[in-house]
Design a protein around this motif. Sequence first.
Motif, short mmCIF file in Angstrom:
data_model
loop_
_atom_site.label_atom_id
_atom_site.label_comp_id
_atom_site.label_asym_id
_atom_site.label_seq_id
_atom_site.Cartn_x
_atom_site.Cartn_y
_atom_site.Cartn_z
N THR A 129 1.23 -1.45 0.46
CA THR A 129 0.19 -0.27 0.15
C THR A 129 0.63 1.12 -0.11
OG1 THR A 129 -1.83 -1.15 1.09
CG2 THR A 129 -1.35 0.81 1.61
N GLU A 130 1.99 1.14 1.31
CA GLU A 130 2.91 2.13 1.00
C GLU A 130 3.48 2.71 -0.32
OE1 GLU A 130 5.71 5.06 4.00
OE2 GLU A 130 5.38 2.27 3.96
N THR A 131 4.14 2.02 -0.84
CA THR A 131 5.14 1.86 -1.77
C THR A 131 3.82 2.05 -3.56
OG1 THR A 131 6.37 -0.44 -1.93
CG2 THR A 131 5.95 0.70 -3.98
N TYR A 132 2.26 1.76 -2.86
CA TYR A 132 1.63 2.31 -4.44
C TYR A 132 1.97 3.69 -3.94
CZ TYR A 132 -2.15 2.38 -7.19
OH TYR A 132 -3.30 3.14 -8.37
N LEU A 133 1.45 3.90 -3.44
CA LEU A 133 1.15 5.51 -2.73
C LEU A 133 2.07 6.30 -3.40
CD1 LEU A 133 -1.07 5.31 0.33
CD2 LEU A 133 -1.73 6.00 -1.25
N GLU A 134 3.61 6.34 -2.85
CA GLU A 134 4.14 6.24 -3.11
C GLU A 134 5.16 6.50 -4.28
OE1 GLU A 134 7.67 4.74 -1.00
OE2 GLU A 134 7.09 5.39 1.05
N GLU A 135 4.64 5.88 -5.52
CA GLU A 135 4.62 5.59 -6.54
C GLU A 135 3.49 6.46 -7.76
OE1 GLU A 135 5.20 2.01 -7.35
OE2 GLU A 135 7.23 2.18 -6.73
N ASN A 136 2.49 6.49 -6.58
CA ASN A 136 1.36 6.99 -7.60
C ASN A 136 0.68 8.23 -7.36
OD1 ASN A 136 0.91 4.92 -9.86
ND2 ASN A 136 1.35 3.78 -8.30
N SER A 137 0.56 8.56 -5.56
CA SER A 137 0.03 9.58 -5.32
C SER A 137 0.60 10.67 -4.93
CB SER A 137 -1.27 9.56 -4.49
OG SER A 137 0.22 9.05 -3.36
N SER A 138 -0.13 12.02 -4.97
CA SER A 138 0.85 13.68 -4.23
C SER A 138 -0.02 13.79 -2.89
CB SER A 138 1.00 14.05 -5.03
OG SER A 138 2.49 13.62 -6.19
#
Length: 387
Positions: A129-138
Amino acid sequence: MTNSLIQFIRDTYQSNEFIPLHAPTFNGNEKQYVVDTIESTFVSSVGQYVDKFEQQIEQFTGAKKAVAVVNGTSALHTALYMAGIKNGDLVITQALTFVATCNALYHMGAAPIFVDVSLNTLGLCPQATETYLEENSSLNADGECIHRHSQQRIKAIMPMHTFGHPVELDGLLKICKKFNLVLIEDAAESLGSFYKGKHTGTFSDYSAISFNGNKIITTGGGGMVLCHSKNAGAHTKHITTMAKQPHAFEFFHDEPGFNYRLPNINAALGCAQMETLPDFLKRKRLLAHHYQAFFKNSDFSFVKEPKHCQSNYWLNAIICPDVASRDTLIKETNASGVMTRPIWQLMHRLPMFKSAFRGPLINSEFIETRLVNLPSSPTDIKEPLHV
């Protein structure tokens, strides 16, 4: 393996008849309470058993307020509504879940983002979850988490406690704080499950429990919304009862509401079931240990409760060595009158969610092709094996 497993299950349940996956157990005051509602004529939305049932859930789970509704999906829908999910929002959840999780999002006008699960919990993985958010959100200037590709708001994380096994809640709560997200627990399957001594569904502001006929206790249908405060619970109760202001005869509704009230006759069944829940949990834990001992020296891995958790073992499950062994086991057990089931198809394989955003789903795909659920109704273990 399959023949010995079939005999093992038949010996465990002391039956040569059809053995279901999870049948309801009625050995308490169910008939007495249901007859009481019929004789009182208060079988629908008014009656003493609804309040009593909500209080029993509050006492058992430690929730500040519990609100009874007609089924688990309506509980999810209400939890999402109360948590502020809006049309166009994105919610991170797992592809390895029952379809109701995503259906509730759809009916809110929101969409799922599918992230991988942990092999230890079968639930949403904090690292993925954290990896996805770091790579795809701001985070924007207002502190909202924005999906870079679509520019939609990511509002929440909604894990599901799969088969009653709690997810890694500490990790998910840290992610929610870091990315300014709301946590909503799909606790439909986890009544009686605890994470580090605290009941599932009480870590988030709103969560949902199901009392479908195949759950650990049942009201026939039925669900419950667990709320983080009495004020939030009062508003949730108001919303789920058509948002009608109390009055002797006037009909005044002060906001849009849902007709999600749990009938009194269903709540009566729930009250009786809650009285026997501790015994159900004890017997299901013994059953899980019994299965665990049976599979100890085999190529099949029994799914155990995660570390620091106490699972209700709603549905016992094993991980098969490969797809072929899974298919053989399911085919032969069902042909012999012992019900087993594969896990659900991953949500992004369904036509209505095929276009959803998603990260890598390596663990989810592994589990999808190898997991089998075993008969899990509470039973008396005559001679328990030792792990």
